[in-house]
Motif scaffolding. Structure first.
Motif, PDB file in Angstrom:
ATOM      1  N   LEU A  11      57.388  61.441 -32.959  1.00 39.47           N
ATOM      2  CA  LEU A  11      55.549  60.738 -33.548  1.00 39.47           C
ATOM      3  C   LEU A  11      56.011  59.595 -31.818  1.00 39.47           C
ATOM      4  N   PRO A  12      55.357  59.056 -31.936  1.00 35.76           N
ATOM      5  CA  PRO A  12      55.005  58.077 -30.160  1.00 35.76           C
ATOM      6  C   PRO A  12      55.944  57.968 -29.412  1.00 35.76           C
ATOM      7  N   GLY A  13      56.836  58.304 -28.189  1.00 35.94           N
ATOM      8  CA  GLY A  13      57.801  57.101 -28.126  1.00 35.94           C
ATOM      9  C   GLY A  13      59.887  57.843 -28.549  1.00 35.94           C
ATOM     10  N   LYS A  14      59.519  59.053 -29.363  1.00 36.35           N
ATOM     11  CA  LYS A  14      60.356  59.456 -30.129  1.00 36.35           C
ATOM     12  C   LYS A  14      61.043  60.459 -29.507  1.00 36.35           C
ATOM     13  N   MET A  15      59.820  61.175 -28.886  1.00 36.57           N
ATOM     14  CA  MET A  15      61.155  62.691 -28.300  1.00 36.57           C
ATOM     15  C   MET A  15      62.931  62.548 -27.920  1.00 36.57           C
ATOM     16  N   PRO A  16      62.820  61.087 -27.289  1.00 40.60           N
ATOM     17  CA  PRO A  16      64.040  60.740 -26.619  1.00 40.60           C
ATOM     18  C   PRO A  16      65.391  61.021 -27.971  1.00 40.60           C
ATOM     19  N   LEU A  19      65.392  64.827 -29.444  1.00 38.68           N
ATOM     20  CA  LEU A  19      66.456  65.457 -28.557  1.00 38.68           C
ATOM     21  C   LEU A  19      68.336  65.368 -28.705  1.00 38.68           C
ATOM     22  N   LYS A  20      68.391  64.108 -28.758  1.00 38.47           N
ATOM     23  CA  LYS A  20      69.874  63.562 -28.474  1.00 38.47           C
ATOM     24  C   LYS A  20      69.926  64.054 -29.988  1.00 38.47           C
ATOM     25  N   ARG A  21      69.530  64.249 -30.873  1.00 33.64           N
ATOM     26  CA  ARG A  21      69.836  64.745 -32.045  1.00 33.64           C
ATOM     27  C   ARG A  21      70.147  65.795 -32.086  1.00 33.64           C
ATOM     28  N   PHE A  22      69.355  66.553 -31.111  1.00 34.83           N
ATOM     29  CA  PHE A  22      70.026  67.916 -30.960  1.00 34.83           C
ATOM     30  C   PHE A  22      71.085  68.001 -30.780  1.00 34.83           C
ATOM     31  N   GLU A  23      71.254  67.322 -29.667  1.00 38.95           N
ATOM     32  CA  GLU A  23      72.264  67.806 -28.486  1.00 38.95           C
ATOM     33  C   GLU A  23      73.377  67.313 -29.352  1.00 38.95           C
ATOM     34  N   ASN A  24      73.696  66.131 -29.542  1.00 41.98           N
ATOM     35  CA  ASN A  24      74.821  65.847 -30.117  1.00 41.98           C
ATOM     36  C   ASN A  24      75.260  66.196 -31.511  1.00 41.98           C
TER      37      ASN A  24
END
Length: 107
Positions: A11-16, A19-24
């Motif tokens: 969703l717009p503005g939610k990529m960070p 990505l943080k969920r993938f990383e952590n």
């Protein structure tokens, strides 16, 4: 062997957040459940810069089914998902394709 190409449209503005969920969390849980993931990609040039893409490598459909079931039922995944979505959904759509490599391209 086959590959699974997965695409997350954020969703717009939610990529960070995704990505943080993938990383952590997500990538560690993939390893825990025997899921072999390649690098994650974002779209630098193209039609949809809200997408995250990655490829998983599988030995069999049975392996894939078991790994995804175990992953989805893992309490650590439920916790990571809930935390990342505490302010609402972050992913608009998830799509996947199961791909077979052309034999001569593996040489």
């Amino acid at each position: 062997m086959f590959y699974e190409l997965r695409t997350y449209t954020c969703l717009p503005g939610k990529m960070p957040i995704v990505l943080k969920r993938f990383e952590n969390a997500t990538l560690g849980l993939f390893k825990k459940h025997g899921m072999k993931a390649g690098p994650l990609f974002t779209v630098a040039v193209g039609d949809d810069n809200l997408q995250i893409k990655y490829i998983l490598e599988w030995e069999s459909h049975a392996q894939r089914d078991k790994a995804w079931t175990d992953f989805r039922n893992d309490p650590d995944w439920a916790k990571a998902l809930a935390e990342s979505e505490k302010d609402g959904p972050v992913v608009a759509k998830i799509s996947n394709e199961l791909l077979m490599a052309v034999p001569f391209s593996l040489k």
